[in-house]
Scaffold this motif. Structure first.
Motif, PDB file in Angstrom:
ATOM      1  N   PRO A 112       0.826  -1.210   0.000  1.00  0.00           N
ATOM      2  CA  PRO A 112       0.000   0.000   0.000  1.00  0.00           C
ATOM      3  C   PRO A 112       0.855   1.253   0.000  1.00  0.00           C
ATOM      4  O   PRO A 112       1.955   1.287   0.557  1.00  0.00           O
ATOM      5  N   CYS A 113       0.361   2.293  -0.645  1.00  0.00           N
ATOM      6  CA  CYS A 113       1.030   3.597  -0.676  1.00  0.00           C
ATOM      7  C   CYS A 113       0.494   4.430   0.492  1.00  0.00           C
ATOM      8  O   CYS A 113      -0.676   4.798   0.520  1.00  0.00           O
ATOM      9  N   LEU A 114       1.333   4.692   1.468  1.00  0.00           N
ATOM     10  CA  LEU A 114       0.915   5.399   2.673  1.00  0.00           C
ATOM     11  C   LEU A 114       0.775   6.890   2.395  1.00  0.00           C
ATOM     12  O   LEU A 114       1.505   7.466   1.583  1.00  0.00           O
ATOM     13  N   ASP A 115      -0.155   7.510   3.093  1.00  0.00           N
ATOM     14  CA  ASP A 115      -0.438   8.942   2.935  1.00  0.00           C
ATOM     15  C   ASP A 115       0.095   9.691   4.151  1.00  0.00           C
ATOM     16  O   ASP A 115      -0.549   9.715   5.201  1.00  0.00           O
ATOM     17  N   PRO A 116       1.291  10.310   4.052  1.00  0.00           N
ATOM     18  CA  PRO A 116       1.861  10.988   5.234  1.00  0.00           C
ATOM     19  C   PRO A 116       1.157  12.291   5.586  1.00  0.00           C
ATOM     20  O   PRO A 116       1.360  12.834   6.672  1.00  0.00           O
ATOM     21  N   ARG A 117       0.311  12.811   4.689  1.00  0.00           N
ATOM     22  CA  ARG A 117      -0.356  14.091   4.959  1.00  0.00           C
ATOM     23  C   ARG A 117      -1.633  13.934   5.770  1.00  0.00           C
ATOM     24  O   ARG A 117      -2.165  14.925   6.265  1.00  0.00           O
ATOM     25  N   THR A 118      -2.115  12.702   5.920  1.00  0.00           N
ATOM     26  CA  THR A 118      -3.343  12.459   6.665  1.00  0.00           C
ATOM     27  C   THR A 118      -3.008  11.833   8.010  1.00  0.00           C
ATOM     28  O   THR A 118      -2.173  10.926   8.086  1.00  0.00           O
ATOM     29  N   ALA A 119      -3.638  12.318   9.059  1.00  0.00           N
ATOM     30  CA  ALA A 119      -3.375  11.819  10.403  1.00  0.00           C
ATOM     31  C   ALA A 119      -3.943  10.409  10.560  1.00  0.00           C
ATOM     32  O   ALA A 119      -4.977  10.068   9.972  1.00  0.00           O
ATOM     33  N   PRO A 120      -3.291   9.541  11.338  1.00  0.00           N
ATOM     34  CA  PRO A 120      -3.818   8.192  11.558  1.00  0.00           C
ATOM     35  C   PRO A 120      -5.121   8.228  12.345  1.00  0.00           C
ATOM     36  O   PRO A 120      -5.390   9.172  13.094  1.00  0.00           O
ATOM     37  N   ARG A 121      -5.900   7.186  12.187  1.00  0.00           N
ATOM     38  CA  ARG A 121      -7.208   7.096  12.832  1.00  0.00           C
ATOM     39  C   ARG A 121      -7.146   6.114  13.990  1.00  0.00           C
ATOM     40  O   ARG A 121      -6.633   5.003  13.841  1.00  0.00           O
ATOM     41  N   ILE A 168      -3.407   3.310   9.656  1.00  0.00           N
ATOM     42  CA  ILE A 168      -2.540   4.187   8.876  1.00  0.00           C
ATOM     43  C   ILE A 168      -3.243   4.522   7.565  1.00  0.00           C
ATOM     44  O   ILE A 168      -3.695   3.622   6.846  1.00  0.00           O
ATOM     45  N   PRO A 169      -3.371   5.797   7.210  1.00  0.00           N
ATOM     46  CA  PRO A 169      -4.077   6.161   5.974  1.00  0.00           C
ATOM     47  C   PRO A 169      -3.321   5.693   4.742  1.00  0.00           C
ATOM     48  O   PRO A 169      -2.087   5.723   4.688  1.00  0.00           O
ATOM     49  N   VAL A 170      -4.081   5.269   3.746  1.00  0.00           N
ATOM     50  CA  VAL A 170      -3.542   4.754   2.491  1.00  0.00           C
ATOM     51  C   VAL A 170      -4.122   5.582   1.355  1.00  0.00           C
ATOM     52  O   VAL A 170      -5.306   5.910   1.351  1.00  0.00           O
ATOM     53  N   SER A 171      -3.274   5.943   0.388  1.00  0.00           N
ATOM     54  CA  SER A 171      -3.707   6.839  -0.691  1.00  0.00           C
ATOM     55  C   SER A 171      -4.071   6.111  -1.971  1.00  0.00           C
ATOM     56  O   SER A 171      -4.635   6.718  -2.874  1.00  0.00           O
ATOM     57  N   ASP A 172      -3.751   4.817  -2.091  1.00  0.00           N
ATOM     58  CA  ASP A 172      -4.013   4.119  -3.352  1.00  0.00           C
ATOM     59  C   ASP A 172      -5.126   3.095  -3.227  1.00  0.00           C
ATOM     60  O   ASP A 172      -5.171   2.122  -3.974  1.00  0.00           O
ATOM     61  N   VAL A 173      -6.064   3.305  -2.305  1.00  0.00           N
ATOM     62  CA  VAL A 173      -7.190   2.400  -2.168  1.00  0.00           C
ATOM     63  C   VAL A 173      -8.150   2.609  -3.333  1.00  0.00           C
ATOM     64  O   VAL A 173      -8.475   3.743  -3.695  1.00  0.00           O
ATOM     65  N   VAL A 174      -8.598   1.512  -3.941  1.00  0.00           N
ATOM     66  CA  VAL A 174      -9.551   1.586  -5.042  1.00  0.00           C
ATOM     67  C   VAL A 174     -10.912   1.132  -4.552  1.00  0.00           C
ATOM     68  O   VAL A 174     -11.050   0.535  -3.488  1.00  0.00           O
TER      69      VAL A 174
END
Length: 259
Positions: free
Chosen positions: A33-42, A82-88
């Motif tokens: 997965p491509c992690l999104d460092p700009r979004t805070a974890p949930r 951890i937020p992921v940016s490449d979710v389809v």
């Protein structure tokens, strides 16, 4: 290639680096997965089964597959997604069921050119000290299974035969059966009369992924077809425990572990 991002826990403000896990696609490529460092974890307060998974696209073949959502357990007890940016979109995975149009096969590769050996070439000299073959492994001595405790005893004896030490009860209780833990391994023993389900296999995988360990499943009643298919895709060894106490490999991952 898996990437790492800094993650700050909103509860204790402690910062740690998280490395995204990678998974094997059916085509043989690796999906991460491509992690999104700009979004805070949930923060995970309540778990829902459908929210435990994300749909990712394979960079090699474009196949869509469902994989565990990246999560991190903080030492303070907080679990973070951890937020992921490449979710389809999960509905896109239905496209995999549409057969691809027929394409002509590629021509076979040309055979390698034969390189003539010079007349003055010296013959190969065998090594003076060839490696010694490893000694044969001692035979496994099972214990007959009459109770659930016997199933656990047989599994512990088999894991020790494989070389695992310091085997103990696992900290987290599995969805069914008994959990065992050794260094680098999480094992689940299911002495029930029903075949292990898809959810049983996936829960074992999620727990092992959280602890960064390998996992293995032992069952007295075998496995449902979808559970076995999922274990094959996740490379989870599956063993069938017969009444003599001998674990029988069910899939290729179990064959490799037994060997």
């Amino acid at each position: 290639m898996s990437e790492s991002v800094p993650v700050r826990c909103p509860a204790c403000r402690r910062e740690r680096f998280y490395t995204a896990p990678s998974y094997p696609c059916a085509c043989g490529a690796t999906v991460a997965p491509c992690l999104d460092p700009r979004t805070a974890p949930r923060t995970v307060a309540h778990r829902a089964w459908e929210e435990e998974w994300v749909t990712l696209s394979c960079p090699a073949c474009g196949r869509h597959g469902r994989w565990p959502r990246p999560e991190l357990g903080c030492p303070c007890g907080t679990v973070l997604w951890i937020p992921v940016s490449d979710v389809v979109d999960a509905s896109a995975s239905e496209q995999e069921r549409i057969p691809a149009p027929n394409t002509p096969p590629l021509p076979p590769p040309a055979p390698p050119a034969q390189v003539p050996t010079p007349a003055h070439a010296e013959p190969l000299v065998p090594a003076q000290n060839p490696p010694r073959p490893s000694p044969p492994r001692r035979p496994f001595h099972p214990v007959a299974i009459r109770t659930a405790r016997d199933a656990v005893t047989a599994t512990v004896r088999y894991l020790r035969w494989l070389g695992y030490r310091d085997i103990r009860r696992a900290d987290q209780r599995p969805t069914s059966g008994i959990g065992l833990s050794a260094r680098g391994l999480l094992a689940q023993v299911d002495p029930s009369a029903r075949p292990a389900s898809l959810r049983d296999v996936e829960c074992l995988w999620l727990t092992a992924m959280t602890d960064s360990t390998d996992c293995v499943y032992f069952s007295l009643a075998g496995y449902a077809p979808e559970a076995r298919a999922r274990a094959d895709s996740l490379t989870i060894p599956l063993f069938f425990l017969d009444l003599t106490g001998t674990p029988r490999p069910v899939n290729e991952a179990a064959d490799a572990l037994d060997a």
